[in-house]
Write an enzyme that holds these catalytic residues in place. Structure first.
Site, PDB file in Angstrom:
ATOM      1  CD  GLN A  15      -9.894  26.607   8.314  1.00  0.00           C
ATOM      2  OE1 GLN A  15      -9.303  25.617   8.713  1.00  0.00           O
ATOM      3  NE2 GLN A  15      -9.975  26.921   7.036  1.00  0.00           N
ATOM      4  CD  GLU A  34     -19.441  26.044   1.000  1.00  0.00           C
ATOM      5  OE1 GLU A  34     -18.245  26.338   1.146  1.00  0.00           O
ATOM      6  OE2 GLU A  34     -19.874  24.874   1.054  1.00  0.00           O
ATOM      7  CG  ASP A  85      -9.907  27.358   2.715  1.00  0.00           C
ATOM      8  OD1 ASP A  85      -9.259  26.289   2.728  1.00  0.00           O
ATOM      9  OD2 ASP A  85     -10.366  27.881   3.750  1.00  0.00           O
ATOM     10  CB  CYS A 105      -6.157  21.040   4.675  1.00  0.00           C
ATOM     11  SG  CYS A 105      -7.467  20.329   3.683  1.00  0.00           S
TER      12      CYS A 105
HETATM   13  C1  SAM Z   1     -11.692  23.845   3.631  1.00  0.00           C
HETATM   14  S1  SAM Z   1     -13.345  24.417   3.679  1.00  0.00           S
HETATM   15  C2  SAM Z   1     -13.097  26.171   3.623  1.00  0.00           C
HETATM   16  C3  SAM Z   1     -14.251  27.015   4.072  1.00  0.00           C
HETATM   17  C4  SAM Z   1     -13.943  28.469   4.414  1.00  0.00           C
HETATM   18  N1  SAM Z   1     -13.017  29.082   3.511  1.00  0.00           N
HETATM   19  C5  SAM Z   1     -13.486  28.614   5.846  1.00  0.00           C
HETATM   20  O1  SAM Z   1     -12.297  28.893   6.093  1.00  0.00           O
HETATM   21  O2  SAM Z   1     -14.319  28.429   6.758  1.00  0.00           O
HETATM   22  C6  SAM Z   1     -13.883  23.964   2.091  1.00  0.00           C
HETATM   23  C7  SAM Z   1     -15.299  24.366   1.777  1.00  0.00           C
HETATM   24  O3  SAM Z   1     -15.539  24.030   0.401  1.00  0.00           O
HETATM   25  C8  SAM Z   1     -16.874  23.590   0.265  1.00  0.00           C
HETATM   26  N2  SAM Z   1     -16.921  22.849  -1.007  1.00  0.00           N
HETATM   27  C9  SAM Z   1     -16.563  21.577  -1.261  1.00  0.00           C
HETATM   28  N3  SAM Z   1     -16.644  21.332  -2.586  1.00  0.00           N
HETATM   29  C10 SAM Z   1     -17.057  22.477  -3.177  1.00  0.00           C
HETATM   30  C11 SAM Z   1     -17.301  22.865  -4.521  1.00  0.00           C
HETATM   31  N4  SAM Z   1     -17.141  22.012  -5.527  1.00  0.00           N
HETATM   32  N5  SAM Z   1     -17.691  24.137  -4.770  1.00  0.00           N
HETATM   33  C12 SAM Z   1     -17.852  25.012  -3.747  1.00  0.00           C
HETATM   34  N6  SAM Z   1     -17.632  24.726  -2.451  1.00  0.00           N
HETATM   35  C13 SAM Z   1     -17.241  23.460  -2.177  1.00  0.00           C
HETATM   36  C14 SAM Z   1     -17.135  22.805   1.529  1.00  0.00           C
HETATM   37  O4  SAM Z   1     -18.533  22.732   1.773  1.00  0.00           O
HETATM   38  C15 SAM Z   1     -16.396  23.672   2.575  1.00  0.00           C
HETATM   39  O5  SAM Z   1     -17.250  24.650   3.107  1.00  0.00           O
END
Ligand code: SAM
Length: 401
Positions: free
Chosen positions: A229, A277, A322, A349
């Site tokens: 974040q 993830e 998230d 977001c």
């Molecule tokens: C908004 S971030 C949230 C990360 C975590 N919850 C944090 O607060 O640090 C979104 C995360 O989703 C991962 N991501 C994107 N597409 C994804 C998918 N299809 N399956 C799993 N993770 C994914 C990205 O790599 C990123 O780490």
């Protein structure tokens, strides 16, 4: 040249004006500003313009710390109280317009800091460092960035004294310590005293592989390409608001878990947590962070969160999602519905993909409340935490296969 008066802001923080009943969007105009503008694009249903000369200013204007125009901080000249009102209204309007849900959006949580809050920025390089101007590929050289942590600003000053001709892009992350990621080649000697870690052309050339952050008393290693974040002082606020909404019992699933932040913080409230993830580097960090914090009731799985949860056999009382701005896939939503948790906490977001996904989830879940959180002062962006509770929970709560 046309004379216009700005009536309100659109969802991208651009001024909304009318010329002969046709709407025109003008960046850097605030409600009640009057200006002469030039039309840049004239489409069938709308026009886009730019300010040539301000004629009178809104009472809500403030002098921004940032001296640059078109850098992307659409709201930086709007006083912070009005920025918060704008974001709260924007979320309310989007949710009501696209889902019909009314009275679910509660008061926005303000950011602790409105400047120098970002722990990460990516700079474009054309002999100097800078950004591309809003919606263009036109380079804007900068000497400082009022969004970025002061340590990042110190590094910007040094970078602008170096020979940058072989560099395309530079990312700087500043948590408990600082990482510089250089896309290209550069003499890094002068940068060493500012950073704990320097990568050049994807290789570690100085210091440690990870940098560190401390959240809710837990330690996190963060790698070069892992998400974290961006508003340092609001990370705990965001996570604690989300955790407050959980029932804190049984098992929890943390989809899109990044470096394991939410999963590891949740671990003390739940018997077991599973984090999923897609980024292998982030999941490696998550596993190391689990060991670093001596936590043994969390499992991390590397894979597509939308798909992997299809194969989970455990009952889940709580699912936290998230996702990135694109939101959940239809498959992902169906898999969550099949898991049938008592509650879903959706951290988003992007209010537009949030409302799209809520429209499907609300067939089985009640949208109890949506909490806007200002993680991105001076920009039009806003984070939301949504609590959904199950309309038809199973007898003992959790999922049923
Ligand atoms: C908004 S971030 C949230 C990360 C975590 N919850 C944090 O607060 O640090 C979104 C995360 O989703 C991962 N991501 C994107 N597409 C994804 C998918 N299809 N399956 C799993 N993770 C994914 C990205 O790599 C990123 O780490």
């Amino acid at each position: 040249m046309k004379k216009v008066k700005c009536l309100r802001l659109n969802d991208q923080g651009e001024g909304v004006c009318y010329i002969d009943k046709k709407v025109v969007f003008v960046p850097e105009l605030l409600p009640k500003d009057e200006a002469f503008i030039r039309i840049l694009k004239d489409k069938k249903n709308f026009m886009e313009g730019e300010v040539i000369k301000y004629l009178s200013f809104s009472d809500d204007r403030v002098k921004a710390i940032c001296p640059y125009r078109s850098c992307g901080c659409a709201l930086k000249e709007l006083n912070y109280k009005k920025q918060l009102e704008y974001k709260e209204e924007k979320v309310k309007n989007i949710i009501k317009k696209f889902s019909g849900l009314d009275n679910v959006v509660i008061d926005i949580i303000p950011s602790k800091k409105t400047n120098y809050y970002r722990n990460k920025i990516t700079l474009k390089v054309h002999n100097k460092v800078g950004y591309f101007k809003n919606k263009t590929n036109e380079f804007l050289a900068i000497e400082n960035c009022a969004l970025a942590d002061k340590r990042i600003n110190d590094i910007i000053v040094i970078l602008n004294t170096l020979n940058l001709e072989n560099v395309k892009e530079i990312t700087i992350k500043a948590f408990d310590n600082v990482m510089i990621i250089i896309d290209g080649v550069l003499d890094i000697e002068k940068l060493k005293k500012y950073a704990a870690s320097i990568y050049m052309d994807k290789r570690l050339v100085y210091g440690s592989k990870y940098i560190k952050a401390t959240i809710n008393g837990l330690k996190f290693n963060i790698s070069k390409d892992s998400f974290f974040q961006v508003n340092t002082d609001m990370i705990e606020v965001l996570y604690n608001e989300a955790i407050k909404l959980t029932s804190k019992k049984g098992q929890a699933l943390d989809l899109f878990c990044g470096t394991g932040t939410i999963s590891l913080i949740l671990s003390k409230y739940f018997d077991k947590v599973i984090g999923i993830e897609i980024n292998k580097e982030a999941i490696d960090c998550a596993n190391e962070n689990k060991i670093l914090n001596k936590i043994d009731n969390v499992d991390f799985i590397c894979g597509d969160a939308n798909e992997v949860c299809k194969n989970l056999k455990d009952k889940m009382n709580t699912v936290i999602v998230d996702p990135p701005r694109a939101g959940l896939s239809k498959n992902g939503i169906n898999n969550i519905l099949r898991i049938n948790p008592e509650e879903i906490i959706y951290v988003s977001c992007n209010p537009l993909t949030l409302v799209r996904d809520l429209n499907i989830l609300k067939e089985n879940y009640t949208v109890e409340k949506i909490i806007p959180v200002d993680l991105f002062p001076n920009t039009y962006h806003v984070e939301c935490i949504t609590l959904l509770t199950n309309i038809k929970p199973g007898k003992d709560g959790g999922c049923y296969f």
